[in-house]
Design a protein around this motif. Structure first.
Motif, short mmCIF file in Angstrom:
data_model
loop_
_atom_site.label_atom_id
_atom_site.label_comp_id
_atom_site.label_asym_id
_atom_site.label_seq_id
_atom_site.Cartn_x
_atom_site.Cartn_y
_atom_site.Cartn_z
N ARG A 38 2.92 29.45 9.84
CA ARG A 38 4.02 28.48 9.89
C ARG A 38 3.59 27.26 10.70
O ARG A 38 3.77 26.13 10.27
CB ARG A 38 5.26 29.12 10.50
N ALA A 39 3.00 27.50 11.86
CA ALA A 39 2.53 26.41 12.72
C ALA A 39 1.47 25.58 11.98
O ALA A 39 1.48 24.34 12.03
CB ALA A 39 1.98 26.95 14.03
N ALA A 40 0.55 26.25 11.29
CA ALA A 40 -0.50 25.55 10.55
C ALA A 40 0.09 24.70 9.43
O ALA A 40 -0.37 23.59 9.18
CB ALA A 40 -1.50 26.56 9.99
N PHE A 41 1.13 25.21 8.78
CA PHE A 41 1.78 24.43 7.71
C PHE A 41 2.35 23.14 8.27
O PHE A 41 2.14 22.06 7.71
CB PHE A 41 2.88 25.24 7.02
N TYR A 42 3.07 23.22 9.38
CA TYR A 42 3.67 22.02 9.96
C TYR A 42 2.61 21.05 10.49
O TYR A 42 2.78 19.83 10.40
CB TYR A 42 4.70 22.39 11.03
N GLU A 43 1.52 21.57 11.01
CA GLU A 43 0.42 20.68 11.43
C GLU A 43 -0.17 19.96 10.22
O GLU A 43 -0.43 18.76 10.26
CB GLU A 43 -0.68 21.50 12.13
N TRP A 44 -0.38 20.72 9.14
CA TRP A 44 -0.91 20.12 7.92
C TRP A 44 0.06 19.06 7.38
O TRP A 44 -0.35 17.97 6.97
CB TRP A 44 -1.13 21.19 6.85
N LEU A 45 1.35 19.37 7.39
CA LEU A 45 2.35 18.45 6.86
C LEU A 45 2.34 17.14 7.64
O LEU A 45 2.36 16.06 7.04
CB LEU A 45 3.74 19.08 6.88
N ALA A 47 -0.17 15.88 9.40
CA ALA A 47 -1.43 15.19 9.11
C ALA A 47 -1.37 14.53 7.73
O ALA A 47 -1.81 13.39 7.56
CB ALA A 47 -2.60 16.17 9.18
N ALA A 48 -0.81 15.23 6.75
CA ALA A 48 -0.69 14.66 5.40
C ALA A 48 0.22 13.44 5.40
O ALA A 48 -0.08 12.44 4.76
CB ALA A 48 -0.16 15.73 4.44
N ARG A 49 1.30 13.50 6.14
CA ARG A 49 2.20 12.34 6.22
C ARG A 49 1.48 11.14 6.83
O ARG A 49 1.62 10.03 6.33
CB ARG A 49 3.43 12.70 7.05
N ARG A 50 0.73 11.37 7.89
CA ARG A 50 -0.03 10.27 8.51
C ARG A 50 -1.06 9.70 7.53
O ARG A 50 -1.17 8.49 7.36
CB ARG A 50 -0.74 10.74 9.78
N PHE A 52 -1.22 9.87 4.19
CA PHE A 52 -0.65 9.17 3.04
C PHE A 52 0.07 7.89 3.46
O PHE A 52 0.09 6.91 2.71
CB PHE A 52 0.24 10.10 2.21
N PHE A 53 0.66 7.87 4.66
CA PHE A 53 1.25 6.63 5.14
C PHE A 53 0.17 5.58 5.31
O PHE A 53 0.33 4.43 4.89
CB PHE A 53 1.99 6.85 6.47
N TYR A 54 -0.96 5.96 5.91
CA TYR A 54 -2.07 5.01 6.07
C TYR A 54 -2.54 4.52 4.70
O TYR A 54 -2.79 3.34 4.52
CB TYR A 54 -3.24 5.65 6.83
N ALA A 55 -2.64 5.43 3.75
CA ALA A 55 -3.11 5.05 2.42
C ALA A 55 -2.19 4.01 1.78
O ALA A 55 -2.64 3.16 1.02
CB ALA A 55 -3.23 6.28 1.52
N THR A 56 -0.90 4.06 2.09
CA THR A 56 0.02 3.08 1.52
C THR A 56 -0.11 1.71 2.19
O THR A 56 0.38 0.72 1.66
CB THR A 56 1.49 3.53 1.63
N GLN A 57 -0.75 1.66 3.35
CA GLN A 57 -0.88 0.41 4.08
C GLN A 57 -2.14 -0.37 3.72
O GLN A 57 -2.22 -1.56 4.02
CB GLN A 57 -0.88 0.67 5.60
N VAL A 58 -3.12 0.26 3.10
CA VAL A 58 -4.36 -0.44 2.77
C VAL A 58 -4.25 -1.04 1.38
O VAL A 58 -3.41 -0.64 0.58
CB VAL A 58 -5.59 0.50 2.87
N SER A 59 -5.09 -2.02 1.12
CA SER A 59 -4.90 -2.79 -0.10
C SER A 59 -5.84 -2.45 -1.25
O SER A 59 -5.50 -2.68 -2.40
CB SER A 59 -5.03 -4.28 0.22
N SER A 60 -7.01 -1.93 -0.99
CA SER A 60 -7.93 -1.68 -2.10
C SER A 60 -7.94 -0.20 -2.48
O SER A 60 -7.71 0.67 -1.64
CB SER A 60 -9.35 -2.12 -1.74
N ARG A 61 -8.22 0.04 -3.75
CA ARG A 61 -8.30 1.43 -4.22
C ARG A 61 -9.41 2.19 -3.50
O ARG A 61 -9.27 3.37 -3.23
CB ARG A 61 -8.54 1.45 -5.72
N GLN A 62 -10.51 1.50 -3.18
CA GLN A 62 -11.60 2.18 -2.49
C GLN A 62 -11.19 2.58 -1.08
O GLN A 62 -11.53 3.66 -0.62
CB GLN A 62 -12.86 1.30 -2.45
N MET A 63 -10.43 1.74 -0.38
CA MET A 63 -9.97 2.09 0.97
C MET A 63 -9.00 3.27 0.91
O MET A 63 -9.04 4.14 1.78
CB MET A 63 -9.32 0.87 1.64
N ILE A 64 -8.15 3.30 -0.10
CA ILE A 64 -7.23 4.43 -0.27
C ILE A 64 -8.04 5.69 -0.52
O ILE A 64 -7.81 6.73 0.10
CB ILE A 64 -6.25 4.17 -1.43
#
Length: 125
Positions: A38-45, A47-50, A52-64
């Motif tokens: 359970r703890a590992a799931f929430y840690e993963w979640l 990390a995934a949110r961070r 994917f949020f970062y990926a939405t902030q960059v502009s090039s497909r290669q940076m994503i």
């Protein structure tokens, strides 16, 4: 990702995450016996949110691609990038499209009147 944890239910005894394709399957069935899962799931979640949020902030497909590759794997990230890139239309398609656009712009009609006849060979007749 932002609402993923809303799908986790608790029946008073156990956590329950139903599998959408098999409602009898519980993705969290081992959390009671293995609380570290359970703890590992929430840690993963988180990390995934961070990530994917970062990926939405960059502009090039290669940076994503570079930003998500450490978590999902370089191969999967590159395949996703390649599928998202627009494909150039073939020259044949461009020619056909241009021809149909030209034809549609200048409609033509036959000089003589057309009277529809009985369909030949339709339904064995």
């Amino acid at each position: 990702m932002t609402k993923m944890d809303r799908f986790i239910c608790f029946d008073g005894v156990r956590s329950y995450i139903p599998n959408p394709s098999d409602p009898l399957e519980n993705f969290a069935d081992k959390w009671a016996e293995h609380p570290e899962r359970r703890a590992a799931f929430y840690e993963w979640l988180e990390a995934a949110r961070r990530d994917f949020f970062y990926a939405t902030q960059v502009s090039s497909r290669q940076m994503i691609t570079d930003s998500v590759a450490p978590r999902i794997g370089r191969g999967l990230a590159e395949r996703a990038r390649d599928r998202a890139e627009p494909k150039p239309a073939s020259s044949l398609l461009r020619t056909a499209t241009a021809a149909s656009a030209t034809a549609a712009a200048t409609p033509t009609f036959p000089a003589e009147r057309r009277i529809p006849g009985k369909p030949a060979g339709f339904g064995g007749i």
